[in-house]
Design an enzyme around this catalytic site. Structure first.
Site, PDB file in Angstrom:
ATOM      1  N   HIS A 127      51.941  50.445  59.374  1.00 53.83           N
ATOM      2  CA  HIS A 127      51.332  51.483  60.218  1.00 53.83           C
ATOM      3  C   HIS A 127      52.135  51.620  61.517  1.00 53.83           C
ATOM      4  O   HIS A 127      52.346  50.641  62.235  1.00 53.83           O
ATOM      5  CB  HIS A 127      49.904  51.102  60.603  1.00 53.83           C
ATOM      6  N   GLN A 166      49.735  56.192  59.283  1.00 51.44           N
ATOM      7  CA  GLN A 166      49.273  55.034  58.514  1.00 51.44           C
ATOM      8  C   GLN A 166      49.669  55.107  57.043  1.00 51.44           C
ATOM      9  O   GLN A 166      49.561  56.139  56.383  1.00 51.44           O
ATOM     10  CB  GLN A 166      47.756  54.916  58.664  1.00 51.44           C
ATOM     11  N   LYS A 200      37.207  53.840  65.020  1.00 56.53           N
ATOM     12  CA  LYS A 200      37.528  52.402  65.046  1.00 56.53           C
ATOM     13  C   LYS A 200      38.675  52.133  66.026  1.00 56.53           C
ATOM     14  O   LYS A 200      38.646  51.172  66.793  1.00 56.53           O
ATOM     15  CB  LYS A 200      37.918  51.911  63.649  1.00 56.53           C
ATOM     16  N   CYS A 204      43.000  47.755  60.716  1.00 53.21           N
ATOM     17  CA  CYS A 204      44.467  47.628  60.704  1.00 53.21           C
ATOM     18  C   CYS A 204      45.159  48.632  61.636  1.00 53.21           C
ATOM     19  O   CYS A 204      46.273  48.393  62.081  1.00 53.21           O
ATOM     20  CB  CYS A 204      44.985  47.784  59.281  1.00 53.21           C
TER      21      CYS A 204
HETATM   22  P1  NAP Z   1      40.402  48.029  47.248  1.00 51.60           P
HETATM   23  O1  NAP Z   1      41.817  47.874  46.878  1.00 51.60           O
HETATM   24  O2  NAP Z   1      39.685  49.267  46.894  1.00 51.60           O
HETATM   25  O3  NAP Z   1      39.591  46.762  46.650  1.00 51.60           O
HETATM   26  C1  NAP Z   1      38.198  46.720  46.680  1.00 51.60           C
HETATM   27  C2  NAP Z   1      37.689  45.354  46.244  1.00 51.60           C
HETATM   28  O4  NAP Z   1      36.249  45.348  46.379  1.00 51.60           O
HETATM   29  C3  NAP Z   1      37.979  45.015  44.779  1.00 51.60           C
HETATM   30  O5  NAP Z   1      38.156  43.626  44.642  1.00 51.60           O
HETATM   31  C4  NAP Z   1      36.699  45.448  44.069  1.00 51.60           C
HETATM   32  O6  NAP Z   1      36.448  44.744  42.877  1.00 51.60           O
HETATM   33  C5  NAP Z   1      35.660  45.049  45.110  1.00 51.60           C
HETATM   34  N1  NAP Z   1      34.412  45.822  44.929  1.00 51.60           N
HETATM   35  C6  NAP Z   1      34.287  47.154  44.724  1.00 51.60           C
HETATM   36  N2  NAP Z   1      32.975  47.474  44.557  1.00 51.60           N
HETATM   37  C7  NAP Z   1      32.280  46.313  44.668  1.00 51.60           C
HETATM   38  C8  NAP Z   1      30.912  45.974  44.575  1.00 51.60           C
HETATM   39  N3  NAP Z   1      29.976  46.894  44.332  1.00 51.60           N
HETATM   40  N4  NAP Z   1      30.549  44.673  44.725  1.00 51.60           N
HETATM   41  C9  NAP Z   1      31.477  43.722  44.954  1.00 51.60           C
HETATM   42  N5  NAP Z   1      32.806  43.969  45.051  1.00 51.60           N
HETATM   43  C10 NAP Z   1      33.200  45.258  44.916  1.00 51.60           C
HETATM   44  O7  NAP Z   1      40.196  47.884  48.845  1.00 51.60           O
HETATM   45  P2  NAP Z   1      41.099  47.066  49.921  1.00 51.60           P
HETATM   46  O8  NAP Z   1      42.099  47.956  50.507  1.00 51.60           O
HETATM   47  O9  NAP Z   1      41.504  45.785  49.316  1.00 51.60           O
HETATM   48  O10 NAP Z   1      40.026  46.811  51.079  1.00 51.60           O
HETATM   49  C11 NAP Z   1      39.090  45.744  51.020  1.00 51.60           C
HETATM   50  C12 NAP Z   1      38.425  45.597  52.388  1.00 51.60           C
HETATM   51  O11 NAP Z   1      39.409  45.285  53.395  1.00 51.60           O
HETATM   52  C13 NAP Z   1      37.735  46.874  52.859  1.00 51.60           C
HETATM   53  O12 NAP Z   1      36.585  46.522  53.586  1.00 51.60           O
HETATM   54  C14 NAP Z   1      38.769  47.511  53.783  1.00 51.60           C
HETATM   55  O13 NAP Z   1      38.189  48.354  54.748  1.00 51.60           O
HETATM   56  C15 NAP Z   1      39.385  46.270  54.438  1.00 51.60           C
HETATM   57  N6  NAP Z   1      40.746  46.439  54.965  1.00 51.60           N
HETATM   58  C16 NAP Z   1      41.761  46.966  54.199  1.00 51.60           C
HETATM   59  C17 NAP Z   1      43.041  47.069  54.735  1.00 51.60           C
HETATM   60  C18 NAP Z   1      44.220  47.600  53.956  1.00 51.60           C
HETATM   61  O14 NAP Z   1      45.323  47.697  54.539  1.00 51.60           O
HETATM   62  N7  NAP Z   1      44.088  47.942  52.682  1.00 51.60           N
HETATM   63  C19 NAP Z   1      43.282  46.652  56.039  1.00 51.60           C
HETATM   64  C20 NAP Z   1      42.237  46.102  56.794  1.00 51.60           C
HETATM   65  C21 NAP Z   1      40.986  46.003  56.236  1.00 51.60           C
HETATM   66  P3  NAP Z   1      36.780  45.383  41.412  1.00 51.60           P
HETATM   67  O15 NAP Z   1      38.262  45.301  41.260  1.00 51.60           O
HETATM   68  O16 NAP Z   1      36.044  44.487  40.486  1.00 51.60           O
HETATM   69  O17 NAP Z   1      36.275  46.794  41.431  1.00 51.60           O
END
Ligand code: NAP
Length: 362
Positions: free
Chosen positions: A253, A186, A215, A158
């Site tokens: 961001h 960010q 990144k 992002c």
């Molecule tokens: P988050 O809020 O921490 O959510 C994590 C998700 O992954 C939850 O659904 C969680 O499920 C699941 N999870 C955790 N441990 C797991 C496991 N062992 N096996 C399977 N699922 C698991 O993170 P997020 O911000 O949504 O980010 C998710 C992805 O998108 C990451 O790869 C991040 O780098 C990417 N990303 C995020 C953003 C952003 O702005 N936030 C932007 C671009 C990319 P539970 O609820 O069941 O624990």
């Protein structure tokens, strides 16, 4: 048109919740399958996100009672969805890579937000306004693995969404850029939920986000690179130096950018015209999530601001301002994009729409 059935892996997280909200009335996609960690598996979606639903609109009625599955149980998704959005987080990226590959092997295309496959040589890292043609590698990817219908396509981090489209627009207009110096500010939602501890964020700026500077400096080189002999070759002309800060802003961001052109520099008026008139493949194809004007230049001297500009054009446009001459490079400017929409779920949806139009998601 009959809607395409979609699954969301990581449906309970910050990005997963954004997918659920943004897809509620999508004209092509219908969310039918949700998965997350074993902590959520087996629960109804409302129970799985109890006390941690972060969206400002309620959980869509249709989603409330869907049972959440375990991401690693791929067979549960088979026959239910035509493709999945991947937005789950596991610290060991090899496990994420392995799971995404298993979905592809099972014939389910994966449109991913995770970083695990961004540098896989036959996986495209897409910003549809910049490198829609990189989807061409998918035929090679399928051949390399012996996959018939499944494949993996990813979106970049992002942190670079706010400035890379304005850079590309100038490259495309015949003014290639060879050096970029950038500082990003960010938002906290970029760290997921619960993310950065509140005592670290209130009254503070944290000058470190693990892996983010690498990144920001490297992913643009693949996006602006080309496919040669069935692999991506990085752009060799561009060099980027980045510093990434976490700031107490909920969404959006900002990037403070200085640029040096390879050859003759355009005038300030030329640059603003190039940005405001820039259109690309998503606009030509009229993809439902495409912003009408992908780059909006604002003349106000104190803009763009996250609170006021992040939602421009469905939160899918990049807003740019403060273009002025730089004492060291040629010009400097400030750019803004919504990190959980353009930089995450909205960007993923736009990628999927492109893949549908190209006949890769059926
Ligand atoms: P988050 O809020 O921490 O959510 C994590 C998700 O992954 C939850 O659904 C969680 O499920 C699941 N999870 C955790 N441990 C797991 C496991 N062992 N096996 C399977 N699922 C698991 O993170 P997020 O911000 O949504 O980010 C998710 C992805 O998108 C990451 O790869 C991040 O780098 C990417 N990303 C995020 C953003 C952003 O702005 N936030 C932007 C671009 C990319 P539970 O609820 O069941 O624990």
């Amino acid at each position: 048109m009959k809607k395409i059935k979609v699954g969301i892996l990581g449906a309970t997280g910050m990005v997963g919740q954004n997918y659920i909200k943004l897809l509620e009335n999508h004209p092509w996609f219908d969310v039918v399958y949700l998965a997350a960690s074993t902590n959520s598996a087996g629960l109804k979606y409302t129970d799985a996100v109890k006390g941690r639903w972060q969206m400002t609109t309620p959980i869509p009625k249709k989603i409330e009672n869907i049972k959440v599955e375990d991401v690693s149980q791929i067979e549960k998704a088979k026959g239910k969805c035509n493709f999945v959005f991947s937005a789950f987080e596991i610290s060991d990226k090899n496990i994420v890579k392995e799971i995404e590959e298993k979905y592809a092997e099972a014939g389910i295309p994966v449109v991913s937000n995770a970083s695990a496959n961004r540098w896989t040589t036959d996986v495209p890292m897409l910003i549809p306004e910049i490198n829609a043609s990189h989807t061409d590698i998918i035929t090679t990817q399928k051949k390399n693995h012996g996959w018939k219908d499944g494949f993996i396509a990813v979106k970049p981090n992002c942190s670079l969404q706010s400035y890379l489209t304005p850079i590309y627009a100038l490259n495309k207009a015949g003014f290639p850029i060879k050096r970029i110096f950038i500082t990003t500010l960010q938002a906290v939602s970029g760290a997921g939920y619960p993310g950065v501890p509140s005592l670290d964020m209130i009254d503070n700026v944290v000058p470190f986000i693990g892996g983010e500077e690498e990144k920001t400096e490297n992913e643009p080189l693949k996006i602006l690179g080309e496919i040669k002999n069935g692999k991506f070759e990085k752009n060799k002309e561009l060099k980027i130096s980045a510093q990434c800060m976490r700031v107490p802003v909920s969404d959006g961001h900002l990037a403070c950018v200085s640029i040096l052109f390879k050859n003759k520099k355009p005038t300030k008026e030329q640059i603003i015209k190039i940005w405001n008139e820039f259109e690309s493949v998503p606009q030509d194809l009229k993809l439902p999530f495409a912003p009408v004007q992908p780059i909006i230049y604002t003349e106000e001297e104190n803009r763009p601001q996250p609170k006021k500009d992040r939602n421009n054009d469905k939160a899918m446009a990049v807003t740019v301002g403060r273009l002025r001459e730089c004492n060291i490079f040629d010009y400097k400017f400030v750019a803004l994009s919504h990190n959980t929409v353009r930089g995450a779920a909205g960007g993923g949806i736009l990628n999927a729409e492109l893949l549908v139009k190209k006949g890769l998601i059926k």
